[in-house]
Design a protein around this motif. Structure first.
Motif, PDB file in Angstrom:
ATOM      1  N   VAL A  19      18.288   6.786  -5.871  1.00 44.65           N
ATOM      2  CA  VAL A  19      17.722   5.561  -5.317  1.00 44.65           C
ATOM      3  C   VAL A  19      18.851   4.732  -4.719  1.00 44.65           C
ATOM      4  CG1 VAL A  19      16.411   3.468  -5.816  1.00 44.65           C
ATOM      5  CG2 VAL A  19      15.881   5.584  -7.037  1.00 44.65           C
ATOM      6  N   ALA A  20      18.662   4.310  -3.473  1.00 39.57           N
ATOM      7  CA  ALA A  20      19.657   3.473  -2.798  1.00 39.57           C
ATOM      8  C   ALA A  20      19.489   2.038  -3.274  1.00 39.57           C
ATOM      9  CB  ALA A  20      19.479   3.551  -1.289  1.00 39.57           C
ATOM     10  N   ARG A  24      25.244  -1.644   0.796  1.00 35.10           N
ATOM     11  CA  ARG A  24      26.044  -0.531   1.323  1.00 35.10           C
ATOM     12  C   ARG A  24      25.297   0.792   1.223  1.00 35.10           C
ATOM     13  NH1 ARG A  24      31.268   1.103   2.531  1.00 35.10           N
ATOM     14  NH2 ARG A  24      31.871   3.112   1.643  1.00 35.10           N
ATOM     15  N   ALA A  25      24.694   1.062   0.073  1.00 37.51           N
ATOM     16  CA  ALA A  25      23.953   2.313  -0.110  1.00 37.51           C
ATOM     17  C   ALA A  25      22.767   2.387   0.839  1.00 37.51           C
ATOM     18  CB  ALA A  25      23.479   2.441  -1.555  1.00 37.51           C
ATOM     19  N   ARG A  26      22.092   1.275   1.042  1.00 36.59           N
ATOM     20  CA  ARG A  26      20.938   1.260   1.944  1.00 36.59           C
ATOM     21  C   ARG A  26      21.373   1.430   3.392  1.00 36.59           C
ATOM     22  NH1 ARG A  26      16.172  -0.291  -0.002  1.00 36.59           N
ATOM     23  NH2 ARG A  26      15.529  -1.208   1.961  1.00 36.59           N
ATOM     24  N   LEU A  27      22.491   0.815   3.776  1.00 34.64           N
ATOM     25  CA  LEU A  27      22.966   0.901   5.153  1.00 34.64           C
ATOM     26  C   LEU A  27      23.443   2.310   5.493  1.00 34.64           C
ATOM     27  CD1 LEU A  27      23.748  -0.482   7.841  1.00 34.64           C
ATOM     28  CD2 LEU A  27      25.975  -0.931   6.809  1.00 34.64           C
ATOM     29  N   LEU A  28      24.206   2.914   4.602  1.00 37.96           N
ATOM     30  CA  LEU A  28      24.783   4.230   4.878  1.00 37.96           C
ATOM     31  C   LEU A  28      23.809   5.372   4.638  1.00 37.96           C
ATOM     32  CD1 LEU A  28      28.396   3.870   3.483  1.00 37.96           C
ATOM     33  CD2 LEU A  28      27.644   3.888   5.863  1.00 37.96           C
ATOM     34  N   THR A  47      11.294  -0.028   2.444  1.00 30.17           N
ATOM     35  CA  THR A  47      11.858   0.317   3.753  1.00 30.17           C
ATOM     36  C   THR A  47      10.768   0.827   4.680  1.00 30.17           C
ATOM     37  OG1 THR A  47      13.961   0.906   2.743  1.00 30.17           O
ATOM     38  CG2 THR A  47      13.538   1.775   4.939  1.00 30.17           C
ATOM     39  N   ARG A  48      10.732   0.286   5.893  1.00 29.33           N
ATOM     40  CA  ARG A  48       9.759   0.714   6.897  1.00 29.33           C
ATOM     41  C   ARG A  48      10.407   1.356   8.116  1.00 29.33           C
ATOM     42  NH1 ARG A  48       5.875  -4.538   6.721  1.00 29.33           N
ATOM     43  NH2 ARG A  48       4.876  -4.002   4.739  1.00 29.33           N
ATOM     44  N   SER A  49      11.740   1.299   8.179  1.00 29.99           N
ATOM     45  CA  SER A  49      12.427   1.941   9.295  1.00 29.99           C
ATOM     46  C   SER A  49      13.818   2.352   8.860  1.00 29.99           C
ATOM     47  CB  SER A  49      12.496   1.018  10.517  1.00 29.99           C
ATOM     48  OG  SER A  49      13.292  -0.101  10.238  1.00 29.99           O
ATOM     49  N   VAL A  50      14.337   3.401   9.507  1.00 28.51           N
ATOM     50  CA  VAL A  50      15.677   3.891   9.216  1.00 28.51           C
ATOM     51  C   VAL A  50      16.353   4.285  10.523  1.00 28.51           C
ATOM     52  CG1 VAL A  50      15.134   4.731   6.897  1.00 28.51           C
ATOM     53  CG2 VAL A  50      14.909   6.272   8.830  1.00 28.51           C
ATOM     54  N   HIS A  51      17.679   4.362  10.473  1.00 27.42           N
ATOM     55  CA  HIS A  51      18.448   4.870  11.598  1.00 27.42           C
ATOM     56  C   HIS A  51      19.212   6.099  11.104  1.00 27.42           C
ATOM     57  CE1 HIS A  51      22.378   3.705  10.051  1.00 27.42           C
ATOM     58  NE2 HIS A  51      21.774   2.617   9.588  1.00 27.42           N
ATOM     59  N   THR A  52      19.610   6.942  12.029  1.00 32.37           N
ATOM     60  CA  THR A  52      20.392   8.123  11.661  1.00 32.37           C
ATOM     61  C   THR A  52      21.788   8.065  12.291  1.00 32.37           C
ATOM     62  OG1 THR A  52      19.451   9.437  13.451  1.00 32.37           O
ATOM     63  CG2 THR A  52      18.336   9.551  11.319  1.00 32.37           C
ATOM     64  N   ALA A  53      22.267   6.840  12.529  1.00 33.73           N
ATOM     65  CA  ALA A  53      23.614   6.669  13.073  1.00 33.73           C
ATOM     66  C   ALA A  53      24.631   7.205  12.073  1.00 33.73           C
ATOM     67  CB  ALA A  53      23.887   5.199  13.352  1.00 33.73           C
ATOM     68  N   ALA A  90       8.223   2.752   1.387  1.00 31.85           N
ATOM     69  CA  ALA A  90       9.495   3.390   1.053  1.00 31.85           C
ATOM     70  C   ALA A  90       9.637   4.643   1.903  1.00 31.85           C
ATOM     71  CB  ALA A  90       9.553   3.744  -0.427  1.00 31.85           C
ATOM     72  N   VAL A  91      10.864   5.161   1.930  1.00 29.49           N
ATOM     73  CA  VAL A  91      11.114   6.425   2.625  1.00 29.49           C
ATOM     74  C   VAL A  91      12.102   7.234   1.795  1.00 29.49           C
ATOM     75  CG1 VAL A  91      12.992   5.520   4.053  1.00 29.49           C
ATOM     76  CG2 VAL A  91      11.697   7.495   4.847  1.00 29.49           C
ATOM     77  N   VAL A  92      11.905   8.543   1.829  1.00 28.08           N
ATOM     78  CA  VAL A  92      12.860   9.464   1.202  1.00 28.08           C
ATOM     79  C   VAL A  92      13.543  10.227   2.317  1.00 28.08           C
ATOM     80  CG1 VAL A  92      13.156  11.457  -0.313  1.00 28.08           C
ATOM     81  CG2 VAL A  92      11.514   9.672  -0.920  1.00 28.08           C
ATOM     82  N   GLU A  93      14.875  10.109   2.369  1.00 25.52           N
ATOM     83  CA  GLU A  93      15.689  10.862   3.329  1.00 25.52           C
ATOM     84  C   GLU A  93      16.172  12.117   2.628  1.00 25.52           C
ATOM     85  OE1 GLU A  93      19.168   8.637   4.337  1.00 25.52           O
ATOM     86  OE2 GLU A  93      18.113   7.366   5.767  1.00 25.52           O
TER      87      GLU A  93
END
Length: 101
Positions: A19-20, A24-28, A47-53, A90-93
């Protein structure tokens, strides 16, 4: 022990879900990892959106509602993309199936 919401996800039954917590954990998220873990996933609550940067491998994104039910799965999301699901809580990456060791 996995949270109740993740026990209902059979695709994640053999996965080490972390779990983030914290900014920092959520951003990375899983970004900047050299290689995907064999069976690793990251839960991003509220969380409703994520980036893959900064990702070095594609991701599978499992969007969950407030009860932990899967709303949608985005497969093979490439680096430097943005994805969202307005109904998600929520989202699971996790590393995309083709990139897992």
């Amino acid at each position: 022990m996995l949270p109740d919401r993740l026990r209902r996800l059979p695709a994640l039954a053999d996965t080490d879900v972390r779990v983030a917590v914290g900014c920092r954990a959520r951003l990375l998220g899983l970004a900047l990892l050299a290689e995907p873990g064999e069976r690793v996933a990251l839960l991003l609550p509220a969380t409703r959106s994520v980036h893959t940067a900064g990702m070095r491998f594609p991701l599978d994104l499992h969007w969950l509602d407030a009860d932990g039910r899967t709303l949608r799965v985005d497969r093979d999301v490439l680096p430097w993309r943005v994805r969202g699901c307005r109904r998600a809580s929520a989202v699971v990456e996790r590393p995309a199936a083709g990139s897992r060791a």
